[in-house]
Scaffold this motif. Structure first.
Motif: not given
Length: 408
Positions: A343-365
């Motif tokens: 099934g399709a991943i629901p819109n609005g669920e989040m993906v978090t981007f990291y540089d190593g262990k450092t959080v860069l950003a969290t973005v909605a799908l």
């Protein structure tokens, strides 16, 4: 023969149940009489005073205060309660209320509810302060297999009794019943002896039927069920554990039934220790799991709250960069795609981007895609990672790619 102080003078008296007629073979078919011999206190007794029992073929008797006036009454069990015995009939219990001075009122007859009444015992079975009757006899109609039965007549507290309820004794020709607390729970139980273990065949000897009192009050219980992993992915074993807690201080028995909605999964004996059920799943779904405790003679049954068990489908991920190597200060865009065959991943669920262990950003799908652009990466080799945490239907997943940033 019963020894009791029937006139309250502190001296033992005798109560004897007799046949008014005898056909010569000891079967005592006639209407029975009750003989009361008042004790003199020196081991001798006055001449018997006879009372008509109004029942036929008497079998057993007892003395108890059945109407709560503090005066002893007489109860007589008989093969036939309503007429001369002819091919057997409903048994009878004759109740003679006592006057407290050694005399008794006219007998009142109650049907035993079974074929013959061979023995009678008294106890307050339901803890209402009223005397109830237990009768050893058989099933109606008479003349069949002579299956043993116990009849229970609940007392009204005034010396009258309700219609009988019948219980199977597990043998044949029930002859004696006694009331006692055999499991030490504070409630009177019943033990019935049977002449035979099998129909019309006593070669194997007699038997005893034990009836544990299931009357209230019962102690409340609480049943809980937990899962060792939730959500769970396909074909991974999940174990449910049920626990029962009772307010009763003694042993708690019974069964625990695991259910998925209304579907029974497993029923197991409860022995005081947590019980488990394990399974695995092959479809994305939500299963509503409950555990039901049956209760026993001392503890009430209970049902757990529903546990929502989620089964996740596997997820897949892509992660790309707009260019590597890149120049310091140059914008770089990382694009993450999350999808599943289930099934399709629901819109609005989040993906978090990291540089190593450092959080860069969290973005909605959106439509399964999340993108992040930055120009702040330092000159070096970076490990960029995207993490999707999953939800109740789709499993978590992560992916990494290298990003090389060079000097201008």
């Amino acid at each position: 023969m019963i020894i009791a102080d029937v006139n309250g003078d502190g001296r033992p008296d005798l109560v004897a149940v007799n046949c008014a007629a005898d056909d010569g073979d000891g079967s005592c078919p006639g209407e029975g009489v009750v003989g009361v011999l008042i004790g003199k206190g020196n081991g001798t007794f006055k001449t018997a005073v006879l009372y008509n029992s109004n029942v036929y073929a008497t079998r057993g008797s007892t003395v108890a205060d059945v109407n709560g006036d503090g005066k002893p009454d007489i109860l007589v069990a008989a093969e036939c309660g309503f007429g001369v015995c002819d091919n057997g009939g409903e048994g009878g219990i004759s109740v003679l209320l006592g006057n407290g001075n050694g005399t008794f009122q006219e007998a009142v007859i109650y049907g035993s509810g079974g074929c013959s009444a061979n023995s009678v015992a008294v106890a307050d079975l339901n803890n209402d302060g009223k005397v109830d009757l237990l009768v050893a006899g058989g099933y109606l109609p008479c003349g069949g297999e002579d299956r043993g039965a116990m009849q229970v007549l609940m007392g009204n507290g005034d010396g009258t009794f309700q219609p009988a309820t019948t219980y199977d004794t597990g043998g044949f020709i029930a002859v004696q019943v006694v009331a006692a607390d055999v499991n030490r729970d504070g409630k009177p139980d019943a033990v019935v002896t049977n002449d035979c273990m099998q129909t019309n065949n006593c070669a194997l000897g007699g038997s005893a039927g034990v009836f544990l009192n299931d009357s209230p009050p019962h102690s409340p219980t609480t049943t809980t069920v937990v899962s060792d992993i939730n959500p769970v992915t396909f074909r991974k074993l999940v174990t449910y554990t049920a626990t029962v807690v009772s307010g009763y201080p003694g042993p708690v028995t019974g069964t625990v039934t695991f259910k998925d909605g209304t579907t029974v999964l497993l029923t197991v004996r409860w022995t005081g220790h947590p019980v488990t059920y394990s399974t695995s799943y092959s479809k994305v779904a939500t299963h509503m799991i409950t555990a039901t405790y049956s209760g026993d003679v001392d503890s009430l049954g209970s049902v757990s709250a529903s546990l929502a068990q989620y089964v996740q489908g596997t997820s897949k991920m892509t992660l790309t960069t707009s260019g590597s190597p890149s120049i310091a200060g140059q914008p770089v865009t990382f694009t993450c795609g999350v999808f599943s065959n289930y099934g399709a991943i629901p819109n609005g669920e989040m993906v978090t981007f990291y540089d190593g262990k450092t959080v860069l950003a969290t973005v909605a799908l959106a439509a399964g895609t999340a993108a992040y652009t930055t120009s702040s990466l330092s000159v070096k080799r970076h490990s960029i990672r995207a993490v999707y945490p999953g939800d109740n239907s789709f499993a978590p997943i992560k992916k990494s790619i290298p990003q090389v940033v060079q000097s201008p």
